[in-house]
Scaffold this active site. Sequence first.
Site, PDB file in Angstrom:
ATOM      1  N   LYS A   1     -59.235  26.581  45.091  1.00 40.51           N
ATOM      2  CA  LYS A   1     -59.219  27.937  44.656  1.00 40.51           C
ATOM      3  C   LYS A   1     -58.761  28.854  45.336  1.00 40.51           C
ATOM      4  CE  LYS A   1     -60.073  31.435  41.817  1.00 40.51           C
ATOM      5  NZ  LYS A   1     -61.383  31.763  41.158  1.00 40.51           N
TER       6      LYS A   1
ATOM      7  N   THR B   1     -65.913  32.068  43.889  1.00 44.05           N
ATOM      8  CA  THR B   1     -64.844  31.957  44.711  1.00 44.05           C
ATOM      9  C   THR B   1     -65.536  32.027  46.201  1.00 44.05           C
ATOM     10  OG1 THR B   1     -62.996  32.720  43.415  1.00 44.05           O
ATOM     11  CG2 THR B   1     -62.531  32.821  45.457  1.00 44.05           C
TER      12      THR B   1
END
Length: 251
Positions: free
Chosen positions: A180, A105
């Site tokens: 994300k 991420t």
Amino acid sequence: PAPPMSSIVGLIGAGNMGRGMAASLARAGRRVLQFDVNRELLASSTAQSPSIESASSIADVAERASDGGVIVSVAGEKAERAVFLGEDGLFARSPRETLLVGCGTVTVQFARELHEAAAAKRLCFLDAPVSGGPEGAAKGTLAIMCGGEQGVFDGATALLEGIGGYVVRMGGAGSGAAAKLVNQQLTAANALAATEGLALARGIGMDEGELRQLLQLLDRSWGNSTMLQRTGRIFADALATKDAAAALELD
């Protein structure tokens, strides 16, 4: 073109996610060359299957897994920067046309920086964050959101299906990272809402058995969410222990 099944797949990271990914890749018939700076985590992960071998360094992975592609699953942008852009990192040591996949991420800006650096080295790169947690990694059912060129995605799909149950190209460079971040915001919001609901249930006086029954009901109702079920099970399990139940009785 897609890497052949017989090729060695590189995997950087042996933590909660990397360990599960290694097991899923091995179960899918892949030979895995894995590296982590934490040698204990690495040893634990490679012990899962004879198909998982430990590497001596990132450069070792880059050189030996270039035909099969390399997946990177490390915690945080700082770690990804070191793995990809370090002096002996993947971009410096991988042969041209190597497939490199970043599953962490990160910000959209950093993902695009990696795409630009990869293009300068004539490497094939996807920003491909995942969702599904350690459970999804171990079961090979992760949702994988990819950003990058269509041709690179097409070539990586078979590899990523070894760790994912749903693999999708969101768009160009950075679009996987963007998806994300949206997912993370919604996850946090759902987790907060779940804890508020559980606090209400406890305040009303529901015990462990009633809470479990409520979770079964909500699983079929509009108030349900993945985070509710996950948090609710943890909360119900805590209520089943004498110490936790006693602590919750305190004012």
